[in-house]
Design an enzyme around this catalytic site. Sequence first.
Site, PDB file in Angstrom:
ATOM      1  N   THR A  95       0.822  -1.210   0.000  1.00 28.93           N
ATOM      2  CA  THR A  95       0.000   0.000   0.000  1.00 28.93           C
ATOM      3  C   THR A  95       0.853   1.255   0.000  1.00 28.93           C
ATOM      4  O   THR A  95       0.474   2.278  -0.583  1.00 28.93           O
ATOM      5  CB  THR A  95      -0.934   0.005   1.220  1.00 28.93           C
ATOM      6  OG1 THR A  95      -1.829  -1.108   1.128  1.00 28.93           O
ATOM      7  CG2 THR A  95      -1.750   1.275   1.304  1.00 28.93           C
TER       8      THR A  95
ATOM      9  N   SER B 287       1.164  -7.333  -0.628  1.00 34.92           N
ATOM     10  CA  SER B 287       1.728  -8.314   0.306  1.00 34.92           C
ATOM     11  C   SER B 287       0.796  -9.467   0.615  1.00 34.92           C
ATOM     12  O   SER B 287       1.233 -10.484   1.149  1.00 34.92           O
ATOM     13  CB  SER B 287       2.194  -7.645   1.601  1.00 34.92           C
ATOM     14  OG  SER B 287       1.126  -7.383   2.469  1.00 34.92           O
TER      15      SER B 287
ATOM     16  N   THR C  45       1.144  -4.175   4.479  1.00 32.82           N
ATOM     17  CA  THR C  45       0.851  -4.452   5.885  1.00 32.82           C
ATOM     18  C   THR C  45       0.288  -5.846   6.129  1.00 32.82           C
ATOM     19  O   THR C  45       0.440  -6.393   7.223  1.00 32.82           O
ATOM     20  CB  THR C  45      -0.157  -3.430   6.444  1.00 32.82           C
ATOM     21  OG1 THR C  45      -1.378  -3.504   5.698  1.00 32.82           O
ATOM     22  CG2 THR C  45       0.391  -2.018   6.382  1.00 32.82           C
TER      23      THR C  45
END
Length: 315
Positions: free
Chosen positions: A18, A64, A97
Amino acid sequence: MTSDLIADLVVILGTGGTIAGTATDASDNVGYTAAQLGVAQLVSAVPSLAARRLETEQVAQLDSKDMDFATWQLLAAAVARHLARPEVSGLVITHGTDTLEETAWFLQRVLAPAKPVVITAAMRPATALQKDGPQNLLDAVAVALDPGASGVLVAFGGSVHSAGQVRKVHSYRVDAFASADGARLAAVEEGQVRWLARLSPAEPPLGLPAIARPAAQWPRVQILLNHVGADGGIVRALLAQGVDGLVVAGTGNGTLSNALEAALREAQAQGVRVVRSTRCDAGPVTSSADALPSAGASGPVKARIDLLLALLDES
């Protein structure tokens, strides 16, 4: 002959996430596409970083949630290569994250670096009106240069966490990470790192040879959850597919329904490694001679990494 080389270089490795995401509408903090900007672009967006001695390298460019073993291998090799350079003070890794805590623990177990490797990220894309990525990146560089830092750390939202304790605890807020038992290591305040706790001694690194096997051949380790009405159906389905290890997130102190435990013991009898963790946010699973093996204080995702590495080491 001694070298006058000063270790003041920070290498920033980009993997996407992000922090490198973009949206068409600056007011949209969720409808963005991750991993659109390169790590050099992220650095150039923080003017005060121009005063630091930095290098950047793009290791990967992904969301991720799609992190994989092959990328972990590439990242671990890049980290080890730069850590070996005497002029490098520390590393920063930009990451998404969603699986940040897994990557942090994987790198700590494999490399256990004496120099700091600081992972950072963002909850809002780079195009947001109030983006959090630039400040997190600035803080991460400060931690990487701090003489008190070592090992794999996470700098996020003004706090510093250890790889072993950090967990994502909120799905939306910009302070999305916390340490499992509340023991954050430090605060970053206006570029200064204020240490709040001592770093725990690191276990010896497993080393890159431990993860050298082609990623497609890594053991298959899955996570299960105990809940009301949990039975053994999923366990038996995974056995049929050829699973190598199972981590079960039990309720409370690792408790399991009778039906789920019976199926897990069947799996264990067939040679599948079984480890018992907890679905609670913090706290250990105590060991018992009569119970399935405990993951100790590791949550399910980190217990899975431990089991994965153990199976790699044994094969």
